[in-house]
Design a protein around this motif. Structure first.
Motif, PDB file in Angstrom:
ATOM      1  N   VAL A  94       0.880  -1.172   0.000  1.00  0.00           N
ATOM      2  CA  VAL A  94       0.000   0.000   0.000  1.00  0.00           C
ATOM      3  C   VAL A  94       0.914   1.217   0.000  1.00  0.00           C
ATOM      4  CG1 VAL A  94      -1.728   1.317   1.271  1.00  0.00           C
ATOM      5  CG2 VAL A  94      -1.787  -1.185   1.313  1.00  0.00           C
ATOM      6  N   LYS A  96      -0.513   4.491  -1.080  1.00  0.00           N
ATOM      7  CA  LYS A  96      -1.305   5.723  -1.093  1.00  0.00           C
ATOM      8  C   LYS A  96      -2.495   5.643  -0.154  1.00  0.00           C
ATOM      9  CE  LYS A  96      -1.219   8.176  -5.516  1.00  0.00           C
ATOM     10  NZ  LYS A  96      -0.765   9.374  -5.006  1.00  0.00           N
ATOM     11  N   GLY A  97      -2.816   6.772   0.502  1.00  0.00           N
ATOM     12  CA  GLY A  97      -4.047   6.910   1.274  1.00  0.00           C
ATOM     13  C   GLY A  97      -4.799   8.083   0.683  1.00  0.00           C
ATOM     14  N   GLY A  98      -5.976   7.822   0.109  1.00  0.00           N
ATOM     15  CA  GLY A  98      -6.657   8.878  -0.642  1.00  0.00           C
ATOM     16  C   GLY A  98      -5.736   9.330  -1.762  1.00  0.00           C
TER      17      GLY A  98
ATOM     18  N   GLU B  88     -13.641   8.194  -2.045  1.00  0.00           N
ATOM     19  CA  GLU B  88     -12.377   8.424  -2.738  1.00  0.00           C
ATOM     20  C   GLU B  88     -11.255   8.963  -1.855  1.00  0.00           C
ATOM     21  OE1 GLU B  88     -11.609   9.497  -7.299  1.00  0.00           O
ATOM     22  OE2 GLU B  88     -13.060  10.744  -6.241  1.00  0.00           O
ATOM     23  N   GLY B  89     -11.612   9.966  -1.049  1.00  0.00           N
ATOM     24  CA  GLY B  89     -10.590  10.634  -0.252  1.00  0.00           C
ATOM     25  C   GLY B  89      -9.993   9.750   0.828  1.00  0.00           C
ATOM     26  N   GLU B  90     -10.651   8.628   1.133  1.00  0.00           N
ATOM     27  CA  GLU B  90     -10.166   7.842   2.261  1.00  0.00           C
ATOM     28  C   GLU B  90      -9.886   6.377   1.916  1.00  0.00           C
ATOM     29  OE1 GLU B  90     -14.312   7.140   4.649  1.00  0.00           O
ATOM     30  OE2 GLU B  90     -13.245   9.010   5.078  1.00  0.00           O
ATOM     31  N   VAL B  91      -9.531   6.146   0.664  1.00  0.00           N
ATOM     32  CA  VAL B  91      -9.212   4.775   0.263  1.00  0.00           C
ATOM     33  C   VAL B  91      -7.706   4.541   0.360  1.00  0.00           C
ATOM     34  CG1 VAL B  91      -9.140   3.175  -1.700  1.00  0.00           C
ATOM     35  CG2 VAL B  91     -11.222   4.495  -1.236  1.00  0.00           C
ATOM     36  N   PHE B  92      -7.316   3.424   0.947  1.00  0.00           N
ATOM     37  CA  PHE B  92      -5.924   2.960   0.881  1.00  0.00           C
ATOM     38  C   PHE B  92      -5.744   2.193  -0.435  1.00  0.00           C
ATOM     39  CE2 PHE B  92      -6.045   3.239   5.563  1.00  0.00           C
ATOM     40  CZ  PHE B  92      -4.782   3.767   5.820  1.00  0.00           C
ATOM     41  N   TYR B 143      -8.809   5.722   5.219  1.00  0.00           N
ATOM     42  CA  TYR B 143      -7.666   6.596   5.480  1.00  0.00           C
ATOM     43  C   TYR B 143      -8.178   7.870   6.152  1.00  0.00           C
ATOM     44  CZ  TYR B 143      -3.409   9.256   4.634  1.00  0.00           C
ATOM     45  OH  TYR B 143      -2.268  10.017   4.782  1.00  0.00           O
TER      46      TYR B 143
END
Lengths: 481, 481
Positions: A94, A96-98, B88-92, B143
């Protein structure tokens, strides 16, 4: 007697895919990521029963269940250098976060030695707290580059039972290795899966272990599958994470650890090994249902009503006696169609009930394993069902061991060993002097994988197949999954 | 009576961290990734009991447990446009396998609507297969950029029970919403957690849902915590994934779906809400142990031996009667130290056994919830213990509802509403006309979050606090977790 095993043995891969999909165990190859499948409701129940069995065995021996995070920071994973080398090529990262790049890459756990040792370092201060035995049942991830296979070689292994233990001395850890081996023996015995236990050779140990002991079984096609491993980790991980405890003599020292695991492959083996051309035969110890009840249509509506009432009565007797059962009422399927699907689901006992059974107060029982049938009086039902379930359980175990043992050969000639494997697969044991270079040569010349050598002493009055020195033990070779 | 609740209410955050760590529920803040914690053995048992309870309720209502992959390919996650915008803003994102860049980014599941709908599209062809109700209990990942909190706001939510259902019509899905609400009511009732059910306002629905219904509770500090949600998804996801079924009338159409979830927060609430300054008080329905037995040292070795024998006898009576119990033998701790730790672990009943109990054939019982104690004859033990457990269960439920109800106020003045929240937190209900713009204005002017409005009709003889039109219902506002 048993059903033919043509398709099962000659075309195992196809058989297995067919069973998983059509038996509604596990949907594989249709989820849009390679190497990741879906446990369907029926398969999930089987999986749950297998998990409950291993839980019971671990809880009884003082293991405590825990749950650790999925993610491991890269720097932590890199702490034990042999370990990371072993896994580096197959870690999912992993990053990236957002929309943000993470400061440090996070690994989807490939296994949890470092994560667990990190916390043990906070939790365990003294020999008085030892031994400590933790386990968790989680998904682990491997970016497999080889061809994947449902339940057998996955990128998400969804049923990874990993145990991690801590001990004051090397010897205590070795005793734990022995306990783990005994637990796994019991586990595989309870699901009727035969095994060969080998110490893996030095060049094929778990990354970071001093010793690796493995359970292998032989699949229907003759290929060998690793179904459990037990590792003596020594102080490798405790040193790498600077995890010290106070010892009995007052000194501070690194404790000794073990870890051991089984996976989805235990479930793959229980579905595969007891099978025949009609599908799997699930051992009663883990089958989602022990009995399926099927109504046989009668000529009149009145008779049909009585059949269904009687069926319901029998069902309730079974349930009251803790025999998990299911009625297949589906009015759109013929009894024949139902036989087909429930054989494919591997339910060990089928009960058919029609007007004849109603009028004679009996039950018609058909065994899935050997196709024997019995007409049983209603008031003897539970005694007979329990007898038959025990008999099926024992019969499956017995024939699985016979099958496996028939596939293990001995040869003191390297060319003959190679030919045996080429012709019939299975395992060949060859006499071996104990030197790594001869072992590696055996692997190379036979184009096989070395499983290792027996954990018990083995007297061999023969010469090493490579160097012709006196053999110390045998080396087991095979084509593996 | 109950112990003081000063620390519990005035300094809840500190109280909660202390309980989780020292009570050995959940180790938080020491694993080297923000927002991810470790379930320790004792906490794991509590978690398992909570999971078993929800499993039982779901299985009884025809839900089938499944297990889907952790990872969702980016293109699949993007199929439903509102949904991806919400997450979207909080996806790992997993972007690498070993050293290779992946062709497509893989999301750690934030929730599983699209993954499950993808497979349902392969599995479900006709209305005859409906309704279908699946669920899984898995980790989901967010995230979070806000401050994280153990069990309450995590980056890995480890106990996400998500149910997903499919129906032929909108109305069938609405009925399922009602079933889900009933299931959750039963669930929270069984762990004694009080709740307020609100339909979330349009601007705060689950991303992709037509309606979102939420269970909220009030925590010891007066802040409101969402503990369960139920969504009517309509055809949003079935359309986005082109999932059609044959309907009763022969036509092909998109089915209607619902989803509903509870999380680690259910466990956080059960630890928090029944607590006092000595720690949590766990309801007997989910407590890892219902009884802890503590030996009281005697003067002579002989007497001590008799105490331990008697203790063992009592323990075995409890176990035989399915009352999960544990003996704390630890010779290095005083009884007082043991009382402290087991109160901190929240075990509902403590049994103390010393020479006096041995000689009088009695048992000394102490309740965790109200500190009452009883001297009970051995042959009345089980009846009394069961009575007391029932009484504790009921008492916890009752006092939790009283606490919550005391924190719900009504005000028809926006300034007063704001002041109440500022002063004492909790929930304030204000009359509302039903228009979004007034709702948003209420949120803004009170600096709170709108929870929504009651799901049942509510007659309000009052005017909207913003526009002064006749109120249709009340809007609930609060400071939330």
């Amino acid at each position: 007697m048993q059903l033919t095993r043509e398709k099962w043995s000659k075309n195992f891969s196809e058989w297995f895919d067919w069973v998983l999909r059509e038996g509604e165990f596990y949907d594989y190859g249709r989820y849009p990521i390679k190497g990741m499948g879906v446990w369907m409701p029926y398969g999930f129940k089987l999986r749950q029963n297998v998990i409950n069995l291993i839980r019971k065995l671990l809880d009884l021996t003082g293991h405590e269940e825990v749950l650790f995070p999925l993610l491991i920071p890269e720097d932590l994973l890199r702490r034990e250098s042999t370990h990371i080398k072993g896994f580096e090529g197959e870690v999912f990262w992993v990053t990236k976060g957002g929309d943000e790049d993470l400061d440090i890459r996070l690994a989807l756990r490939p296994t949890s030695e470092v994560a667990i040792t990190w916390m043990e370092n906070l939790w365990i201060k003294s020999y008085k707290q030892l031994p400590k035995k933790y386990y968790q049942i989680v998904s682990v991830f491997r970016y497999e580059t080889k061809a994947t296979r449902p339940m057998i070689r996955l990128r998400e292994i969804t049923t990874f039972k990993e145990a991690h233990t801590v001990h004051e001395t090397y010897e205590d850890a070795q005793k734990q290795v022995e306990e783990a081996i005994e637990i796994y023996k019991k586990f595989f015995d309870e699901i009727g899966i035969p095994y060969v236990i080998s110490e893996r050779p030095e060049w094929d140990r778990f990354a970071g272990a001093l010793h690796t002991y493995a359970f292998d079984t032989i699949m229907p096609d003759g290929r060998v599958m690793q179904i459990g491993t037990v590792h003596h980790l020594g102080q490798n991980f405790s040193k790498a994470l600077d995890f010290k405890i106070q010892k009995r003599d007052g000194s501070l020292d690194y404790p000794h650890q073990t870890s051991y695991g089984i996976s989805d492959r235990a479930i793959a083996s229980v579905i595969s090994i007891h099978g025949d051309d009609h599908g799997p035969v699930l051992p009663p110890s883990v089958s989602p249902y022990k009995v399926v009840l099927i109504p046989i249509p009668a000529k009149s509506e009145d008779e049909n009503k009585r059949v269904l009432e009687y069926l319901q009565e029998i069902y309730e007797i079974l349930i009251k006696n803790n025999i998990s059962s299911i009625i297949d009422y589906d009015p759109e399927k013929t009894p024949g169609e139902k036989y087909y699907i429930w054989e494919l689901k591997g339910v060990p006992i089928r009960i058919e009930i029609g007007p004849r059974e109603v009028s004679s107060n009996t039950v018609f029982i058909k065994r899935r394993d050997n196709l024997e049938s019995y007409k049983v009086k209603k008031d003897e039902l539970i005694i007979r069902i329990n007898e038959i379930l025990n008999d099926i359980q024992e019969n499956l175990r017995k024939r699985a061991w016979e099958f496996m043992n028939s596939k293990i050969k001995y040869s003191n000639d390297i060319n003959e060993a190679k030919k045996i494997i080429e012709k019939e697969l299975g395992i060949v044991e060859v006499p071996w002097c104990g030197k790594n270079e001869c072992g590696l040569k055996i692997e190379e010349l036979t184009d096989t994988r070395v499983l290792g050598y027996p954990i018990e002493e083995r007297r061999v009055n023969d010469k090493c197949v490579i160097c012709k020195m006196n053999a110390k033990t045998v080396l087991r070779i095979a084509k593996t999954y």
